[in-house]
Design a protein around this motif. Structure first.
Motif, PDB file in Angstrom:
ATOM      1  N   GLY A   1      37.780  31.785  35.199  1.00  0.00           N
ATOM      2  CA  GLY A   1      36.867  32.421  34.462  1.00  0.00           C
ATOM      3  C   GLY A   1      36.005  33.703  35.006  1.00  0.00           C
ATOM      4  O   GLY A   1      35.276  34.203  34.299  1.00  0.00           O
ATOM      5  N   THR A   2      36.632  34.086  36.150  1.00  0.00           N
ATOM      6  CA  THR A   2      36.190  35.406  36.653  1.00  0.00           C
ATOM      7  C   THR A   2      36.733  36.723  35.976  1.00  0.00           C
ATOM      8  O   THR A   2      37.847  36.462  35.569  1.00  0.00           O
ATOM      9  CB  THR A   2      36.771  35.325  38.110  1.00  0.00           C
ATOM     10  OG1 THR A   2      36.397  34.299  38.878  1.00  0.00           O
ATOM     11  CG2 THR A   2      35.949  36.711  38.952  1.00  0.00           C
ATOM     12  N   ARG A   3      35.894  37.437  35.706  1.00  0.00           N
ATOM     13  CA  ARG A   3      36.450  38.729  35.031  1.00  0.00           C
ATOM     14  C   ARG A   3      37.089  39.633  36.053  1.00  0.00           C
ATOM     15  O   ARG A   3      37.017  39.480  37.066  1.00  0.00           O
ATOM     16  CB  ARG A   3      35.187  39.668  34.516  1.00  0.00           C
ATOM     17  CG  ARG A   3      33.997  38.956  33.760  1.00  0.00           C
ATOM     18  CD  ARG A   3      34.358  39.112  32.571  1.00  0.00           C
ATOM     19  NE  ARG A   3      33.179  38.506  31.668  1.00  0.00           N
ATOM     20  CZ  ARG A   3      32.209  38.843  31.065  1.00  0.00           C
ATOM     21  NH1 ARG A   3      32.099  40.141  31.057  1.00  0.00           N
ATOM     22  NH2 ARG A   3      31.212  38.353  30.277  1.00  0.00           N
ATOM     23  N   MET A   4      37.974  40.032  35.156  1.00  0.00           N
ATOM     24  CA  MET A   4      39.082  40.603  36.070  1.00  0.00           C
ATOM     25  C   MET A   4      38.702  41.891  36.805  1.00  0.00           C
ATOM     26  O   MET A   4      38.767  42.047  38.030  1.00  0.00           O
ATOM     27  CB  MET A   4      40.166  41.527  34.996  1.00  0.00           C
ATOM     28  CG  MET A   4      41.268  40.333  34.412  1.00  0.00           C
ATOM     29  SD  MET A   4      42.012  41.178  33.332  1.00  0.00           S
ATOM     30  CE  MET A   4      43.165  42.102  33.845  1.00  0.00           C
ATOM     31  N   ILE A   5      37.571  42.632  36.495  1.00  0.00           N
ATOM     32  CA  ILE A   5      37.000  43.530  37.153  1.00  0.00           C
ATOM     33  C   ILE A   5      36.227  43.058  38.278  1.00  0.00           C
ATOM     34  O   ILE A   5      36.054  43.750  39.502  1.00  0.00           O
ATOM     35  CB  ILE A   5      35.893  44.384  35.987  1.00  0.00           C
ATOM     36  CG1 ILE A   5      35.558  45.719  36.668  1.00  0.00           C
ATOM     37  CG2 ILE A   5      34.653  43.558  35.719  1.00  0.00           C
ATOM     38  CD1 ILE A   5      35.009  46.810  35.827  1.00  0.00           C
ATOM     39  N   GLU A   6      35.588  41.938  38.043  1.00  0.00           N
ATOM     40  CA  GLU A   6      34.862  41.330  39.174  1.00  0.00           C
ATOM     41  C   GLU A   6      35.956  40.769  40.507  1.00  0.00           C
ATOM     42  O   GLU A   6      35.616  40.885  41.539  1.00  0.00           O
ATOM     43  CB  GLU A   6      33.984  40.141  38.806  1.00  0.00           C
ATOM     44  CG  GLU A   6      32.742  40.783  37.920  1.00  0.00           C
ATOM     45  CD  GLU A   6      31.866  41.590  38.787  1.00  0.00           C
ATOM     46  OE1 GLU A   6      31.530  41.232  40.034  1.00  0.00           O
ATOM     47  OE2 GLU A   6      31.170  42.414  38.315  1.00  0.00           O
ATOM     48  N   ALA A   7      37.023  40.011  39.894  1.00  0.00           N
ATOM     49  CA  ALA A   7      38.059  39.854  40.824  1.00  0.00           C
ATOM     50  C   ALA A   7      38.444  41.029  41.899  1.00  0.00           C
ATOM     51  O   ALA A   7      38.411  40.908  42.888  1.00  0.00           O
ATOM     52  CB  ALA A   7      39.339  39.043  40.277  1.00  0.00           C
ATOM     53  N   CYS A   8      38.591  42.161  40.988  1.00  0.00           N
ATOM     54  CA  CYS A   8      39.264  43.260  41.796  1.00  0.00           C
ATOM     55  C   CYS A   8      37.879  43.764  42.786  1.00  0.00           C
ATOM     56  O   CYS A   8      38.280  44.074  44.087  1.00  0.00           O
ATOM     57  CB  CYS A   8      39.475  44.546  40.765  1.00  0.00           C
ATOM     58  SG  CYS A   8      40.822  44.216  39.838  1.00  0.00           S
ATOM     59  N   ARG A   9      36.670  43.661  42.225  1.00  0.00           N
ATOM     60  CA  ARG A   9      35.678  44.041  43.239  1.00  0.00           C
ATOM     61  C   ARG A   9      35.512  43.228  44.140  1.00  0.00           C
ATOM     62  O   ARG A   9      35.229  43.681  45.434  1.00  0.00           O
ATOM     63  CB  ARG A   9      34.300  43.959  42.432  1.00  0.00           C
ATOM     64  CG  ARG A   9      33.090  44.642  43.018  1.00  0.00           C
ATOM     65  CD  ARG A   9      31.841  44.198  42.544  1.00  0.00           C
ATOM     66  NE  ARG A   9      31.619  44.290  41.051  1.00  0.00           N
ATOM     67  CZ  ARG A   9      30.979  45.278  40.348  1.00  0.00           C
ATOM     68  NH1 ARG A   9      30.508  46.257  41.197  1.00  0.00           N
ATOM     69  NH2 ARG A   9      30.834  45.182  39.210  1.00  0.00           N
ATOM     70  N   GLN A  10      35.855  41.709  44.106  1.00  0.00           N
ATOM     71  CA  GLN A  10      35.771  40.983  45.209  1.00  0.00           C
ATOM     72  C   GLN A  10      36.840  41.186  46.396  1.00  0.00           C
ATOM     73  O   GLN A  10      36.652  40.731  47.468  1.00  0.00           O
ATOM     74  CB  GLN A  10      35.971  39.353  44.794  1.00  0.00           C
ATOM     75  CG  GLN A  10      34.626  38.890  44.159  1.00  0.00           C
ATOM     76  CD  GLN A  10      34.839  37.672  43.634  1.00  0.00           C
ATOM     77  OE1 GLN A  10      35.948  36.833  43.794  1.00  0.00           O
ATOM     78  NE2 GLN A  10      34.214  37.224  42.667  1.00  0.00           N
ATOM     79  N   VAL A  11      37.926  41.826  45.975  1.00  0.00           N
ATOM     80  CA  VAL A  11      39.008  42.203  46.986  1.00  0.00           C
ATOM     81  C   VAL A  11      38.884  43.753  47.408  1.00  0.00           C
ATOM     82  O   VAL A  11      40.029  44.236  47.631  1.00  0.00           O
ATOM     83  CB  VAL A  11      40.226  41.772  46.704  1.00  0.00           C
ATOM     84  CG1 VAL A  11      40.267  40.077  46.565  1.00  0.00           C
ATOM     85  CG2 VAL A  11      40.723  42.056  45.439  1.00  0.00           C
ATOM     86  N   GLN A  12      37.811  44.405  47.055  1.00  0.00           N
ATOM     87  CA  GLN A  12      37.697  45.740  47.474  1.00  0.00           C
ATOM     88  C   GLN A  12      38.518  46.495  46.676  1.00  0.00           C
ATOM     89  O   GLN A  12      38.885  47.749  47.331  1.00  0.00           O
ATOM     90  CB  GLN A  12      37.500  45.967  48.794  1.00  0.00           C
ATOM     91  CG  GLN A  12      36.263  45.800  49.653  1.00  0.00           C
ATOM     92  CD  GLN A  12      36.126  44.200  49.895  1.00  0.00           C
ATOM     93  OE1 GLN A  12      36.938  43.607  50.473  1.00  0.00           O
ATOM     94  NE2 GLN A  12      34.786  43.731  49.603  1.00  0.00           N
TER      95      GLN A  12
END
Lengths: 469, 577
Positions: free
Chosen positions: B29-40
């Motif tokens: 359910g994590t948005r793709m953009i947030e997933a990317c943000r979480q891994v810098q």
């Protein structure tokens, strides 16, 4: 059934197969319920109501009916997308926002045979479990809206619509909703937004697939006028008999709307794939105007990719590749797709050698720049940019580099937008630049490359006197 | 924050996602953009805002995406060298803002396709943009500038005439609109619709001629209107207050909190060379989300005011006018005067606008003088259903805790009566203007033998005082406050106050020393240490440990209406939060 007699001068061509348009231009025919009932009207509704809704769905699926609005998606499959454990109301919307340039079939159904549409609509509503249906009709059909309103009223009086349709216990209400004059309202999610009273900004998919989250975020099925009419005939004939019309995977009939430089433009209902482009243009439409030669065809509404008269296409026949010319293309979904275009909405636009492609392209770009809803960046800015470039090509102020820019702008839109308008507005440019590049470049002049375009730079150039003006 | 989420909801299954070739795990359910943000991994975007719905209209966050191909029945999945299913990359890019990650999904933010998408969108956005950065207030913090430098073409292929649109449009008392700069991301519209229930903004016209505007006969005038300026990624919406005042890159940014009510919205203060130019909200999901009210935001002008008190002043032996003296003279004089009275003849009125540190030093002073009559001035006003609280003091909880007040404001009548009857002969007023704010009269204060006031601005109470001490404002001091939900939050000093101003804890310390008390306190940090040793609730805490986001200190039942609504929307998946 007695042989149908048509108004003199409006008789169908021998190669036509009139089913949906059976009553269009028919002698002695009017839009009243009485006339419609005389021809067995609403009998198919009674027949469908005796079936299980699922059985109606399966029948439509088995008949292989493909949507006539443009995308050619199987209607029965679309109906099946309503979530199985759904508890919300289901809506059925008839998309009567016929606005693709070159397309004028739904308007005749609405204006001359409204009950056929309503019957198809009721059967379809029953099949998908909708108790509320809307007919979203474009603003430019004011008379059509009145006719539909009157027809619905008649049908309601006869219990075809209402609390207890023909005593079956099935409940259905139908409303006509008029648009406000925007092409984008034909896009199904844009239509839904408009119906909700908002700007018709198409929704992102995912998550807003209409069959699951449509009108008021409830499951919603949106079908084209012609598609809904076919449902009635599928119930009438049965899936097997209907499936024998047309060609495999491209069943039934469809109405082709021919416009442009032919002797007899107009509507022609054919069995899908049983008529070739050449037969359509030369036999049914009477060929090109005197002394003119075929230059190109836009085969499925203005957004479909143009086909050149001298182009060669490779089609698969069984395991073999067959190379054919434009005139040999069968008018069906899959063949036109294989030729790099599409059957779209059935609007066939024929161009002869008197037409400058820059003018054609500019005409379309002007339309799409005007109709872009402006929600998402590539389409909003790109469609207007393409128009500005072709404006200059037409007025002789473009340079050859502009043609490259034009093409690149189109590819920057294609596939990057929220809805299919991005493709609709970029395909004409992509195809016309690819297929008529030399002609377009011929309309340009290398000297224009450094010529100032905007008023500001023109003024600056005048002041400087150093720039080439 | 993502870590907290994981702990809170262990039930959410994790999915494996490949981002730019590396595999990671994210909650489903994590948005793709947030997933990317979480891994810098940065995904550029304009319309996406975690606190608003995602319309996906800017198309800047398009990325290449792939999934393992759907297998034919009975077929074995094709595995790569790491034993994972091979990803079938889609020919069409997808938006990272509104799509969520799925098991075995692949995301490429550095591929040719993704780069081409970004370049294309950047070029489109600039086609009709006026490119007036040199006179644009947003320059320096403009997403168009940033993304253009990183993802753009570098030069424009656009040779035609740009669209003309309305400029310098007055759409509300505090906001100005430049439609030519607008990129139609609709953040402001969504903010007004979804967050503050004031749907006055919308688009008219269509296509490339789309313009943002207010509805006829409406104004963008709600108390949160200026948040639209913050979330506007470009210079389309600018604040009348900040417009043309200072280039953003010249400003120093200091993290602090707003002191206009009991909410304590987290802020960033922009200043240069001793002048504050703006206050903007800073994200804190336990206090103010990403927003603040216009009133609080604009409530910094007094810091720059001409009416600031800059020097200690005294009036002795029946002098008519005050005269400027040195701090040592002023403190000595005040101490000597205070020592003339019995403890029962002295009262102290402090302020719930003071920091805990200032209150703590006041507490010490009170103890050293053995004063019994102590109170603060209360301020009640109208709260709203978003962030603004009815308590207009920023540190009522701190005043109660540190000064040990049971009912703030409850002693004021008694103090007034005491002055009237002559029982109270000396009054120490810290950071309050009793005549304007607490129903004291000049006549009443005239009965006192000694009146000491500290305050940032010239005011009638100071006029009547024997000793007037210039004090720092919220922006000129370090320290902590406790908001209405019991959260301990930090103020940070933006700059030294004008002239000779001092922070109140310093003034109190100096007074304590002058009347013979202890020493060893040189900073707000020192005060905090003392406080941690003396007041149970602060035990084990340090000033540094309070951090940028604050700490929950006291248990209250207060909730933040705006946050509660946002939580509901997060639960529904409407916003990321």
């Amino acid at each position: 059934m007695a042989k149908v007699k048509y108004i003199a001068g409006k008789e169908p061509h021998a190669k036509e197969h009139r089913m949906i348009f059976k009553n269009v231009d028919r002698e002695g025919w009017d839009v009243s319920l009485k006339t419609y009932e005389k021809e067995g009207g609403y009998k198919q509704l009674a027949k469908a109501l005796k079936m299980e809704p699922k059985a109606v769905q399966d029948e439509v699926k088995a008949a292989g009916l493909r949507g006539r609005g443009g995308a050619g998606f199987p209607t029965g499959v679309k109906w099946g997308f309503v979530p199985p454990n759904n508890t919300k109301p289901v809506y059925l919307i008839c998309n009567a926002d016929e606005s693709e340039p070159g397309t004028f079939k739904d308007r005749y159904i609405i204006h001359q045979d409204p009950h056929q549409l309503i019957e198809g609509l009721i059967i379809s509503a029953y099949a998908v479990g909708a108790h509320l249906a809307y007919i979203y009709i474009r603003e430019e059909f004011p008379e059509g809206a009145k006719i539909l309103e009157a027809a619905i009223e008649e049908a309601r009086k006869k219990k075809y619509i209402g609390k207890n349709v023909l005593g079956s216990g099935f409940e259905l209400e139908v409303y006509v909703h008029r648009g406000a004059g925007a092409y984008i309202c034909g896009e199904e999610t844009g239509l839904i937004e408009s119906l909700e009273g908002k700007r018709p900004y198409p929704r992102i998919k995912p998550p807003y697939f209409p069959a699951a989250m449509g009108l008021y975020l409830c499951p919603t099925i949106v079908n084209n006028v012609e598609s809904l009419c076919h449902v009635k005939h599928i119930i009438d004939m049965g899936a097997t008999a209907y499936g024998k019309l047309g060609t495999p995977r491209n069943t039934g009939t469809r109405i082709l709307c021919v416009s442009g430089d032919v002797q007899r433009p107009g509507y022609y209902e054919i069995q899908v794939g049983k008529v070739t482009m050449g037969e359509l243009i030369n036999d049914m439409c009477g060929g090109m105007k005197k002394g003119r030669k075929l230059k190109a065809v836009i085969p499925g509404g203005s957004s479909s990719k143009i086909l050149r008269a001298d182009e060669k296409f490779t089609l698969k026949k069984g395991d073999k590749d067959v190379v054919i010319g434009l005139k040999d293309i069968p008018m069906d979904f899959d063949s036109l797709m294989a030729c790099g275009s599409m059957a779209g909405s059935g609007g066939v636009i024929v161009l002869d050698d008197s037409r400058a492609i820059s003018w054609v392209l500019n005409n379309l770009n002007t339309f799409y720049a005007h109709e872009s809803c402006g929600q998402c960046t590539p389409c909003r800015e790109g469609s207007a940019w393409m128009k500005k470039i072709t404006d200059r090509i037409v007025s002789g102020n473009a340079s050859p580099e502009d043609v490259d820019t034009l093409e690149s702008v189109a590819y920057n839109i294609d596939g990057k937008t929220i809805c299919a308008f991005g493709e609709a507005c970029s395909w004409p440019t992509e195809a016309m630049v690819a297929k008529f590049r030399d002609e377009l470049i011929g309309d340009t002049d290398g000297k224009n490359a450094n010529r100032p375009v905007s008023k500001e730079t023109q003024q600056a150039a005048k002041n400087l006197k150093t720039l080439n003006t | 924050m993502s870590d907290d989420k994981k702990q809170d909801a262990p039930a959410v299954p994790m999915v494996n996602v490949q981002i730019d070739g590396e595999w990671h795990q994210f909650p489903k359910g994590t948005r793709m953009i947030e997933a990317c943000r979480q891994v810098q991994v940065e995904v550029p975007h304009y319309c996406y805002h975690p606190k608003l719905s995602s319309p996906g209209n800017c198309r800047m966050c398009l990325v290449e995406m792939g999934m393992p191909p759907r297998l034919a029945p009975g077929a074995e999945p094709e595995l790569d060298e790491n034993g994972r299913q091979k990803i079938g990359w889609m020919p069409r890019p997808v938006i990272a803002c509104a799509n969520t990650v799925a098991e075995n999904m692949g995301i490429r933010t550095d591929s040719e396709l993704t780069k081409a998408c970004r370049e294309g969108v950047m070029e489109f956005l600039l086609v009709n943009h006026p490119l007036d950065c040199p006179i644009c207030d947003q320059a320096g913090e403009c997403s168009l500038q940033e993304h253009s430098a990183e993802h753009g073409h570098g030069e424009s292929r656009f040779r035609d005439e740009k669209n003309k649109k309305p400029k310098n449009v007055n759409i509300g008392p505090r906001i100005r609109l430049d439609d030519e700069r607008c990129i139609m991301c609709s953040r402001c519209i969504r903010f007004c619709d979804e967050t503050v229930d004031d749907p006055v903004l919308g688009f008219t016209d269509r296509g490339s001629h789309t313009v943002l505007t207010v509805h006829p006969n409406q104004q963008l005038a709600n108390d949160y209107s200026m948040n639209t300026v913050d979330i506007c990624p470009v210079g389309a919406l600018t604040s009348n207050d900040f417009r043309f005042q200072m280039r953003t890159w010249f400003m120093k940014e200091t993290k602090s909190i707003c002191t206009s009510c009991g909410r304590g919205c987290n802020t960033t203060i922009g200043s240069r060379e001793g002048t504050i130019f703006r206050q903007t909200p800073r994200d804190n999901n336990d206090v103010n989300s990403a927003w603040m009210c216009d009133h609080g935001r604009m409530n910094y002008h007094y810091v720059n005011s001409e009416a600031r008190l800059t020097d200690p002043m005294i009036r002795e032996n029946g002098e008519e006018a005050h005269r400027v003296v040195s701090w040592s003279k002023a403190i000595r004089f005040a101490a000597d005067e205070l020592l003339k009275f019995n403890a029962s003849e002295v009262a102290v009125i402090a302020s719930a606008r003071m920091t805990n540190e200032e209150l703590f030093m006041t507490r010490r002073l009170i103890a050293d003088l053995s004063v019994e009559q102590v109170d603060v001035v209360t301020r009640r006003g109208k709260g709203d259903d978003y962030l603004v609280t009815a308590d207009k003091n920023p540190n009522t909880a701190g005043a109660k805790l540190v000064l040990g007040l049971k009912k703030p404001g409850g002693e004021l009548d008694a103090i007034r009566e005491g002055i009237e009857s002559g029982k109270i002969k000396a009054l120490v007023v810290l950071q309050e203007n009793l005549i304007d704010d607490a129903d004291f009269t000049s006549e009443l204060l005239g009965k006192l033998d000694f009146l000491l006031t500290t305050y940032p601005l010239a005011n009638p109470t100071a006029d009547d005082s024997h000793v007037v001490l210039p004090a720092a404002t919220f922006a000129e001091k370090d320290g902590t406050m406790i908001n209405v939900t019991g959260r301990l939050q930090r103020l940070n000093k933006v700059h030294q106050g004008p002239g000779q101003t001092m922070e109140v804890w310093e003034i109190c310390r100096d007074l304590i020393m002058a009347i013979g008390g202890g020493n060893g306190i040189y900073s707000a940090n020192d005060v905090f240490k003392e406080m941690a040793g003396e007041i149970k609730q602060f035990e084990g805490l340090t000033l540094a440990g309070v951090g940028e986001q604050g700490l929950p200190l006291l248990k209250t039942r207060n909730t933040v209406p705006m946050l509660e609504r946002e939580k509901e929307r997060i639960a529904k998946g409407e916003i990321v939060g």
